[in-house]
Design an enzyme around this catalytic site. Structure first.
Site, PDB file in Angstrom:
ATOM      1  N   ARG A 117       0.829  -1.208   0.000  1.00  0.00           N
ATOM      2  CA  ARG A 117       0.000   0.000   0.000  1.00  0.00           C
ATOM      3  C   ARG A 117       0.862   1.256   0.000  1.00  0.00           C
ATOM      4  NH1 ARG A 117      -2.600   3.307   4.275  1.00  0.00           N
ATOM      5  NH2 ARG A 117      -4.626   3.997   3.521  1.00  0.00           N
ATOM      6  N   HIS A 155       0.596   4.335  -2.615  1.00  0.00           N
ATOM      7  CA  HIS A 155       0.299   5.695  -2.178  1.00  0.00           C
ATOM      8  C   HIS A 155       1.441   6.648  -2.502  1.00  0.00           C
ATOM      9  CE1 HIS A 155      -3.377   5.313   0.616  1.00  0.00           C
ATOM     10  NE2 HIS A 155      -3.386   4.342  -0.280  1.00  0.00           N
ATOM     11  N   HIS A 157      -6.358  -5.953  -2.492  1.00  0.00           N
ATOM     12  CA  HIS A 157      -7.294  -5.959  -1.377  1.00  0.00           C
ATOM     13  C   HIS A 157      -7.553  -7.368  -0.856  1.00  0.00           C
ATOM     14  CE1 HIS A 157      -9.273  -1.776  -2.252  1.00  0.00           C
ATOM     15  NE2 HIS A 157      -8.007  -1.695  -1.866  1.00  0.00           N
ATOM     16  N   ASN A 190      -3.915   8.894   4.346  1.00  0.00           N
ATOM     17  CA  ASN A 190      -2.680   8.371   4.933  1.00  0.00           C
ATOM     18  C   ASN A 190      -2.560   8.536   6.434  1.00  0.00           C
ATOM     19  OD1 ASN A 190      -1.620   7.602   2.422  1.00  0.00           O
ATOM     20  ND2 ASN A 190      -0.682   9.603   2.080  1.00  0.00           N
TER      21      ASN A 190
END
Length: 391
Positions: free
Chosen positions: A136, A140, A270, A170
């Site tokens: 992740r 990001h 996911h 975040n």
């Protein structure tokens, strides 16, 4: 793609974007306008259909499409941010085995990738969820300002302290930062000033993907990225969120030069990580009834976290796509993949052995090419410490 999300905080926006709804049904219109105003004060809206949201990170109970006309985009500090498709990321300047070139005095560091791999292996063995956090973190980072480790900064060249780490998607949710710092410290001891934090983030995501997939995923991750020197919280509105609809998701990825297939493919991450009930409890009536009842029993409150995929929650595999088909996907951004535009890809990923793993490898490679900085770029450097720019 982001697992283990946290609820966005409120931010103040330009209230001059109030929406005129017409004269009919005056009382309902005034009430709706007040709700819209509250939404603008609560966070930047990027709208789709009947949802007012922080680009998919906040859902309000508004059911009037007039509030979000087609083509709406988020407004930040009074300016509209349009999501415009860009060319495919080229990765120009990157190369496999970048730090193994003996002829380069500025980048030769043959131990670099092994140090990252060792740090990730130890962290994931102790806590598998860290692996999901590292994947992740890479996503990001690359989606905002390109893959330049701007997501790690707390101190920037302009002395801005409201960095990406403070952005709504975040804040209090990034994981694996200590793994990046540990790897960086060891690399600096071995090869000072040669290996970028951006490359460490990319290598860590590669290694986490390999470990969590039981070595079924092997990403050919190039090196050669340089680190950026700026980071801004308000730019995290580019990140897709749990309430993002299909159009918003596709626009987000097109704006980075990625395809709809890559959007579907990267959403498969996911299948690992955990999610807060606040981000899917409104969808219980839309899920498989038995599965929804199980989730309701687990969700004691909005802050409770559950596994994002219930069959093999700590394995990076294709089970996620079967969940999408079966009505067991958690987020709106997952469920919309069952739409006409993407269901063919979802079905292939669910049914064809090895198909998704190969796609994921290629998509992660392309993700790692977005907006890279090289030595020639202004505002690029090799940071000595990942969370602050060099003096």
């Amino acid at each position: 793609m982001p697992p283990d999300r946290t609820e966005p905080e409120q931010t103040t926006l330009d209230v001059h974007t109030a929406i005129y709804l017409g004269r009919e049904k005056k009382m309902a219109t005034k009430l709706a306008a007040l709700i819209v105003l509250a939404a603008f004060l609560g966070g930047p809206p990027a709208c789709e259909g009947d949802i007012i949201c922080f680009n998919g990170w906040l859902r309000l109970p508004i059911q009037d499409p007039r509030l979000c006309p087609p083509g709406s985009r988020s407004r930040i500090n009074g300016r509209t941010r349009a999501l415009v498709p860009v060319p495919r990321p080229s990765g120009l300047g990157l190369g496999l085995g970048y730090y193994n070139n003996r002829s380069s005095r500025t980048s030769y560091c043959p131990r670099a990738e092994g140090i990252v791999r060792d740090a990730v292996s130890k962290a994931v063995a102790a806590q598998p969820g860290i692996g999901a956090g590292l994947i992740r973190l890479f996503f990001h980072d690359c989606f905002v300002r390109g893959c330049d480790a701007s997501v790690l900064l707390t101190t920037t060249n302009s002395n801005n302290r409201d960095t990406e780490r403070e952005g709504n998607p975040n804040k209090n949710s990034l994981r694996g930062l200590e793994v990046i710092d540990a790897a960086k410290a060891k690399i600096e001891a071995a090869c000072p000033g040669r290996v970028s934090c951006a490359d460490i983030v990319a290598f860590a995501a590669r290694d986490a993907s390999s470990i969590l997939s039981n070595r079924r995923i092997n990403i050919r991750m190039s090196g050669g990225r340089y680190d950026g020197r700026e980071s801004f919280a308000n730019e995290t509105d580019q990140l897709p969120g749990p309430f993002s609809g299909a159009t918003v998701l596709l626009d987000n990825f097109k704006a980075k030069g990625l395809t709809s297939e890559e959007m579907v493919t990267l959403s498969g991450a996911h299948t690992i990580g955990r999610a807060r009930c606040a981000f899917f409890s409104s969808r219980f009536s839309e899920m498989d009834p038995a599965f929804a009842a199980k989730l309701k029993a687990q969700c004691n409150d909005d802050d409770t976290k559950v596994d994002q995929e219930h069959v093999t929650p700590e394995v990076l595999d294709k089970h996620y796509y079967q969940d999408v088909i079966d009505g067991k996907a958690l987020f709106t951004s997952d469920a919309v993949l069952n739409s006409a535009e993407t269901i063919k890809q979802v079905t292939e990923n669910a049914n064809k052995a090895g198909a998704w793993e190969r796609k994921f490898e290629r998509a992660m490679e392309n993700l790692g090419k977005i907006g890279i900085k090289t030595k020639a770029d202004k505002g690029a450097e090799i940071r000595k410490v990942c969370w602050k720019v060099n003096n």
